[in-house]
Write a protein that holds these residues in place. Structure first.
Motif, PDB file in Angstrom:
ATOM      1  N   THR A  70      32.141  41.976 -65.988  1.00 11.96           N
ATOM      2  CA  THR A  70      33.458  42.468 -66.378  1.00 11.96           C
ATOM      3  C   THR A  70      33.795  42.189 -68.086  1.00 11.96           C
ATOM      4  O   THR A  70      34.468  42.848 -68.447  1.00 11.96           O
ATOM      5  CB  THR A  70      34.570  41.981 -65.318  1.00 11.96           C
ATOM      6  N   GLN A  71      32.886  41.336 -68.521  1.00 12.61           N
ATOM      7  CA  GLN A  71      32.981  41.012 -69.880  1.00 12.61           C
ATOM      8  C   GLN A  71      31.567  40.741 -70.548  1.00 12.61           C
ATOM      9  O   GLN A  71      30.952  40.122 -69.723  1.00 12.61           O
ATOM     10  CB  GLN A  71      34.101  39.748 -70.125  1.00 12.61           C
ATOM     11  N   VAL A  72      31.515  41.216 -71.448  1.00  7.24           N
ATOM     12  CA  VAL A  72      30.396  41.042 -72.612  1.00  7.24           C
ATOM     13  C   VAL A  72      30.589  40.559 -73.750  1.00  7.24           C
ATOM     14  O   VAL A  72      31.488  41.177 -74.419  1.00  7.24           O
ATOM     15  CB  VAL A  72      29.208  42.338 -72.518  1.00  7.24           C
ATOM     16  N   SER A  73      29.664  39.666 -74.409  1.00  5.42           N
ATOM     17  CA  SER A  73      30.286  39.288 -75.841  1.00  5.42           C
ATOM     18  C   SER A  73      28.887  38.603 -76.380  1.00  5.42           C
ATOM     19  O   SER A  73      28.214  38.152 -75.420  1.00  5.42           O
ATOM     20  CB  SER A  73      31.229  38.147 -76.001  1.00  5.42           C
TER      21      SER A  73
ATOM     22  N   CYS B  82      23.640  36.174 -75.801  1.00 10.27           N
ATOM     23  CA  CYS B  82      24.538  37.151 -75.018  1.00 10.27           C
ATOM     24  C   CYS B  82      25.357  36.319 -73.978  1.00 10.27           C
ATOM     25  O   CYS B  82      24.600  35.935 -73.113  1.00 10.27           O
ATOM     26  CB  CYS B  82      23.968  38.474 -74.771  1.00 10.27           C
TER      27      CYS B  82
ATOM     28  N   PHE C 194      28.141  37.034 -70.812  1.00 10.38           N
ATOM     29  CA  PHE C 194      28.707  37.977 -69.524  1.00 10.38           C
ATOM     30  C   PHE C 194      29.304  37.146 -68.587  1.00 10.38           C
ATOM     31  O   PHE C 194      29.006  36.220 -68.244  1.00 10.38           O
ATOM     32  CB  PHE C 194      27.827  39.145 -69.397  1.00 10.38           C
ATOM     33  N   PHE C 195      30.407  37.760 -68.152  1.00 12.45           N
ATOM     34  CA  PHE C 195      31.165  37.396 -67.002  1.00 12.45           C
ATOM     35  C   PHE C 195      30.808  38.268 -66.010  1.00 12.45           C
ATOM     36  O   PHE C 195      31.046  39.385 -65.927  1.00 12.45           O
ATOM     37  CB  PHE C 195      32.637  37.565 -67.618  1.00 12.45           C
TER      38      PHE C 195
ATOM     39  N   ASP D  94      31.899  38.943 -62.228  1.00 16.30           N
ATOM     40  CA  ASP D  94      33.057  38.878 -61.085  1.00 16.30           C
ATOM     41  C   ASP D  94      32.250  39.208 -59.737  1.00 16.30           C
ATOM     42  O   ASP D  94      31.895  40.104 -59.571  1.00 16.30           O
ATOM     43  CB  ASP D  94      34.103  39.736 -61.436  1.00 16.30           C
TER      44      ASP D  94
ATOM     45  N   HIS E 202      32.605  29.759 -63.081  1.00 14.29           N
ATOM     46  CA  HIS E 202      34.054  29.913 -64.011  1.00 14.29           C
ATOM     47  C   HIS E 202      35.248  29.158 -63.111  1.00 14.29           C
ATOM     48  O   HIS E 202      36.132  28.340 -63.749  1.00 14.29           O
ATOM     49  CB  HIS E 202      34.450  31.237 -64.565  1.00 14.29           C
TER      50      HIS E 202
END
Length: 155
Positions: A20-23, A35, A37-38, A40, A67
Motif C-alpha cells: 500500500t505504500q512504497v518509498s 526501498c 514498502f508497507f 497490508d 507495524h
C-alpha cells in the motif's frame, strides 16, 4: 506479492497481502540505497503473527518489521445466535470478511463483520457503493435484526 499465499480460513477464505505504500531514494539523479514498502495483511483467526512475519520476510528477501500487532483476528462461534441469524439473513452458508475492523477491540463480544457491496472495492481509489448494493444491505440488516430477535426468543 501474488506468490505470497496463506492457508485459507474455513469461513473467511485466504488472507491477502497488498503493498500500500512504497518509498525510496533521496534525489531523482541518485540510485537509491534502499526501498521501504508497507504490506497490508489482514490475518484470519489461527494465523500466528510471528510466523507470518517470518514467512513474508523470507518470501520478499527483506527485513520485516510489524507495524501494529493490536488488530488481532476475531471470530464468533458458528453456533452463536448472532451468527445463525446472519447466515439465515444472507441466505448462504457463511458470512464474514477477512478484512479488519474495530471489532478487534471488542474483546470477547460476539459480532459478525458484514456490509453491502464488494469488499474488494473498499479502500481503493474511487471507492463506491451501488444503490442496489445499499438497498440489499438494508434488507439484509432488517432480516438480521428480525432473525436475531427470534433466535434470542428461542433461547
Amino acid at each position: 506479492m501474488s506468490a505470497l499465499r496463506f492457508p485459507a480460513h474455513p469461513l473467511l477464505g485466504e488472507a491477502r497481502a497488498q503493498v500500500t505504500q512504497v518509498s525510496g531514494g533521496l534525489a531523482r539523479n541518485q540510485v537509491p540505497d534502499r526501498c521501504e514498502f508497507f504490506v497490508d495483511l489482514r490475518t484470519t483467526p489461527g494465523m500466528d503473527h510471528a510466523k507470518v512475519a517470518e514467512d513474508v520476510g523470507k518470501a520478499l528477501e527483506s527485513e520485516v518489521v510489524v507495524h501494529s500487532a493490536r488488530y488481532l483476528p476475531k471470530g464468533t462461534d458458528a453456533g452463536h445466535p448472532l451468527v445463525r441469524a446472519a447466515v439465515a439473513a444472507a441466505g448462504q452458508a457463511t458470512v464474514g470478511s477477512s478484512t479488519t475492523s474495530d471489532w478487534a477491540f471488542l474483546g470477547d463480544v460476539p459480532a459478525v463483520k458484514v456490509g453491502p457491496g464488494d469488499t474488494l472495492r473498499s479502500h481503493q481509489a474511487n471507492e463506491y457503493l451501488m444503490r442496489a448494493e445499499l438497498e440489499a444491505g438494508l434488507a439484509f440488516y432488517r432480516r438480521l435484526l428480525h432473525g436475531y430477535s427470534e433466535e434470542v426468543a428461542r433461547g
